[in-house]
Design a protein around this motif. Structure first.
Motif, mmCIF file in Angstrom:
data_model
loop_
_atom_site.group_PDB
_atom_site.id
_atom_site.type_symbol
_atom_site.label_atom_id
_atom_site.label_comp_id
_atom_site.label_asym_id
_atom_site.label_seq_id
_atom_site.Cartn_x
_atom_site.Cartn_y
_atom_site.Cartn_z
ATOM 1 N N GLN A 43 0.828 -1.206 0.000
ATOM 2 C CA GLN A 43 0.000 0.000 0.000
ATOM 3 C C GLN A 43 0.864 1.259 0.000
ATOM 4 O O GLN A 43 0.590 2.221 -0.733
ATOM 5 C CB GLN A 43 -0.924 -0.001 1.226
ATOM 6 C CG GLN A 43 -1.946 1.122 1.249
ATOM 7 C CD GLN A 43 -2.881 1.079 0.061
ATOM 8 O OE1 GLN A 43 -3.455 0.037 -0.234
ATOM 9 N NE2 GLN A 43 -3.020 2.185 -0.639
ATOM 10 N N VAL A 44 1.924 1.252 0.803
ATOM 11 C CA VAL A 44 2.841 2.395 0.838
ATOM 12 C C VAL A 44 3.556 2.542 -0.510
ATOM 13 O O VAL A 44 3.732 3.660 -1.014
ATOM 14 C CB VAL A 44 3.863 2.234 1.981
ATOM 15 C CG1 VAL A 44 4.899 3.344 1.939
ATOM 16 C CG2 VAL A 44 3.157 2.222 3.335
ATOM 17 N N ALA A 45 3.968 1.416 -1.098
ATOM 18 C CA ALA A 45 4.650 1.455 -2.395
ATOM 19 C C ALA A 45 3.741 2.032 -3.472
ATOM 20 O O ALA A 45 4.173 2.839 -4.313
ATOM 21 C CB ALA A 45 5.113 0.056 -2.788
ATOM 22 N N VAL A 46 2.464 1.648 -3.460
ATOM 23 C CA VAL A 46 1.495 2.199 -4.424
ATOM 24 C C VAL A 46 1.364 3.704 -4.245
ATOM 25 O O VAL A 46 1.338 4.467 -5.221
ATOM 26 C CB VAL A 46 0.115 1.510 -4.255
ATOM 27 C CG1 VAL A 46 -0.945 2.241 -5.068
ATOM 28 C CG2 VAL A 46 0.195 0.051 -4.690
ATOM 29 N N SER A 47 1.303 4.147 -2.979
ATOM 30 C CA SER A 47 1.189 5.573 -2.692
ATOM 31 C C SER A 47 2.417 6.340 -3.187
ATOM 32 O O SER A 47 2.298 7.434 -3.745
ATOM 33 C CB SER A 47 1.009 5.783 -1.182
ATOM 34 O OG SER A 47 1.000 7.152 -0.857
ATOM 35 N N ARG A 48 3.600 5.764 -3.004
ATOM 36 C CA ARG A 48 4.830 6.423 -3.454
ATOM 37 C C ARG A 48 4.868 6.546 -4.979
ATOM 38 O O ARG A 48 5.351 7.545 -5.512
ATOM 39 C CB ARG A 48 6.054 5.647 -2.952
ATOM 40 C CG ARG A 48 6.308 5.784 -1.462
ATOM 41 C CD ARG A 48 7.496 4.931 -1.033
ATOM 42 N NE ARG A 48 7.813 5.110 0.375
ATOM 43 C CZ ARG A 48 8.604 6.044 0.857
ATOM 44 N NH1 ARG A 48 9.179 6.911 0.032
ATOM 45 N NH2 ARG A 48 8.837 6.135 2.146
ATOM 46 N N ILE A 49 4.353 5.545 -5.661
ATOM 47 C CA ILE A 49 4.342 5.593 -7.133
ATOM 48 C C ILE A 49 3.322 6.604 -7.636
ATOM 49 O O ILE A 49 3.610 7.413 -8.528
ATOM 50 C CB ILE A 49 4.043 4.183 -7.700
ATOM 51 C CG1 ILE A 49 5.230 3.248 -7.438
ATOM 52 C CG2 ILE A 49 3.759 4.236 -9.199
ATOM 53 C CD1 ILE A 49 4.968 1.805 -7.821
ATOM 54 N N GLN A 50 2.124 6.571 -7.048
ATOM 55 C CA GLN A 50 1.041 7.430 -7.535
ATOM 56 C C GLN A 50 1.204 8.887 -7.105
ATOM 57 O O GLN A 50 0.944 9.801 -7.893
ATOM 58 C CB GLN A 50 -0.301 6.900 -7.039
ATOM 59 C CG GLN A 50 -0.721 5.581 -7.686
ATOM 60 C CD GLN A 50 -2.060 5.095 -7.175
ATOM 61 O OE1 GLN A 50 -2.419 5.324 -6.011
ATOM 62 N NE2 GLN A 50 -2.815 4.415 -8.024
ATOM 63 N N ASN A 51 1.627 9.098 -5.864
ATOM 64 C CA ASN A 51 1.652 10.462 -5.318
ATOM 65 C C ASN A 51 3.021 11.137 -5.389
ATOM 66 O O ASN A 51 3.097 12.368 -5.377
ATOM 67 C CB ASN A 51 1.184 10.441 -3.853
ATOM 68 C CG ASN A 51 -0.220 9.874 -3.709
ATOM 69 O OD1 ASN A 51 -1.037 10.031 -4.607
ATOM 70 N ND2 ASN A 51 -0.494 9.222 -2.595
ATOM 71 N N HIS A 52 4.092 10.346 -5.443
ATOM 72 C CA HIS A 52 5.431 10.928 -5.418
ATOM 73 C C HIS A 52 6.229 10.628 -6.680
ATOM 74 O O HIS A 52 7.386 11.046 -6.782
ATOM 75 C CB HIS A 52 6.200 10.433 -4.185
ATOM 76 C CG HIS A 52 5.495 10.724 -2.887
ATOM 77 N ND1 HIS A 52 5.415 11.994 -2.336
ATOM 78 C CD2 HIS A 52 4.814 9.909 -2.045
ATOM 79 C CE1 HIS A 52 4.732 11.940 -1.201
ATOM 80 N NE2 HIS A 52 4.346 10.688 -1.002
ATOM 81 N N GLY A 53 5.646 9.873 -7.592
ATOM 82 C CA GLY A 53 6.307 9.601 -8.868
ATOM 83 C C GLY A 53 7.531 8.715 -8.770
ATOM 84 O O GLY A 53 8.393 8.761 -9.655
ATOM 85 N N GLN A 54 7.612 7.916 -7.736
ATOM 86 C CA GLN A 54 8.762 7.020 -7.600
ATOM 87 C C GLN A 54 8.692 5.913 -8.654
ATOM 88 O O GLN A 54 7.612 5.538 -9.113
ATOM 89 C CB GLN A 54 8.801 6.394 -6.211
ATOM 90 C CG GLN A 54 9.516 7.229 -5.177
ATOM 91 C CD GLN A 54 9.852 6.416 -3.934
ATOM 92 O OE1 GLN A 54 9.379 5.312 -3.747
ATOM 93 N NE2 GLN A 54 10.693 6.986 -3.076
ATOM 94 N N SER A 55 9.846 5.379 -8.987
ATOM 95 C CA SER A 55 9.886 4.245 -9.907
ATOM 96 C C SER A 55 9.454 2.985 -9.170
ATOM 97 O O SER A 55 9.439 2.929 -7.936
ATOM 98 C CB SER A 55 11.292 4.063 -10.471
ATOM 99 O OG SER A 55 12.192 3.679 -9.436
ATOM 100 N N LEU A 56 9.108 1.961 -9.942
ATOM 101 C CA LEU A 56 8.690 0.684 -9.351
ATOM 102 C C LEU A 56 9.798 0.096 -8.496
ATOM 103 O O LEU A 56 9.561 -0.350 -7.369
ATOM 104 C CB LEU A 56 8.306 -0.292 -10.467
ATOM 105 C CG LEU A 56 7.940 -1.718 -10.049
ATOM 106 C CD1 LEU A 56 6.696 -1.711 -9.178
ATOM 107 C CD2 LEU A 56 7.738 -2.596 -11.271
ATOM 108 N N THR A 57 11.029 0.114 -8.994
ATOM 109 C CA THR A 57 12.153 -0.447 -8.255
ATOM 110 C C THR A 57 12.390 0.298 -6.948
ATOM 111 O O THR A 57 12.593 -0.321 -5.893
ATOM 112 C CB THR A 57 13.434 -0.408 -9.104
ATOM 113 O OG1 THR A 57 13.191 -1.045 -10.355
ATOM 114 C CG2 THR A 57 14.579 -1.101 -8.402
ATOM 115 N N SER A 58 12.357 1.616 -6.995
ATOM 116 C CA SER A 58 12.579 2.418 -5.786
ATOM 117 C C SER A 58 11.509 2.148 -4.743
ATOM 118 O O SER A 58 11.807 2.038 -3.544
ATOM 119 C CB SER A 58 12.586 3.905 -6.141
ATOM 120 O OG SER A 58 13.625 4.212 -7.038
#
Length: 214
Positions: free
Chosen positions: A130-145
């Motif tokens: 859930q946190v990883a999804v939030s980082r991708i959607q809201n912070h533009g992080q890459s999948l690996t990061s």
């Protein structure tokens, strides 16, 4: 496949254990020093203990698990393992296999992680997703990061591949080949460990029978 491999290698060992349980008390039984009910009770207890060990060590981790990426026993043990441990590599390769299947079906990174989150019964792993999804959607992080930041992936070789593939834009095309290669490497490592374990277990049973421990 690994479960069948382990069973085939341990059949002879378990026959020896049963032999060591049933046969050694027979002279005492024949001479009358050991009553039949006592003999039956002792053999039944040892066989029951043997079946219990078989269930806990093999059936539950292998046969009862639908997929190594969401094996509850394996997931719980990950926090005790170093990043390069074979069990963690088994988990990460199985996880990448599901990841590649989801992405090949047309899902983007966030949708893939949402699906993987819903596929797990482990609360800690679901929270990390859930946190990883939030980082991708809201912070533009890459999948690996996102995956490495949450500790879902820790193996250095896998992380290096994902990083380089994402930077060059070849993640979708290269991931399946990478997963297939890693599957072969992991299977070879597991088979080697099984062979070594079965050899040591065989020797342990022989010595146990010889010294009357079993």
């Amino acid at each position: 496949r690994l479960y069948r491999e382990i069973k085939s290698r341990l059949h002879y060992v378990f026959i020896l254990i049963l032999f060591g349980i049933v046969v050694p008390p027979l002279p005492q039984l024949a001479s009358g020093d050991l009553a039949v009910p006592v003999y039956v009770a002792i053999c039944a207890f040892k066989i029951l203990l043997l079946i219990t060990c078989w269930q806990l060590l093999l059936i539950r981790p292998f046969e009862k698990s639908a997929n190594a990426a969401f094996n509850p026993l394996l997931i719980k043990s990950l926090k005790l393992l170093c990043p390069e441990h074979l069990c963690r590599e088994i988990f990460e390769v199985a996880y990448l296999n599901l990841l590649s299947l989801c992405m090949e079906s047309g899902l983007d990174a966030a949708e893939t992680l949402k699906l993987l989150k819903d596929s797990s019964n482990n609360k800690a792993l679901r929270r990390k997703h859930q946190v990883a999804v939030s980082r991708i959607q809201n912070h533009g992080q890459s999948l690996t990061s996102a995956l490495t930041a949450q500790g879902i992936l820790q193996n250095s070789q896998i992380i290096s591949f994902l990083n380089s593939s994402e930077h060059t834009g070849t993640l979708h095309s290269a991931l399946r080949k990478f997963v297939e290669r890693k599957k072969g490497e992991v299977t070879a490592s597991v088979n080697f460990q099984i062979r070594r374990l079965s050899q040591w277990l065989y020797l342990a049973v022989i010595f146990s029978i010889a010294f009357g421990i079993i």
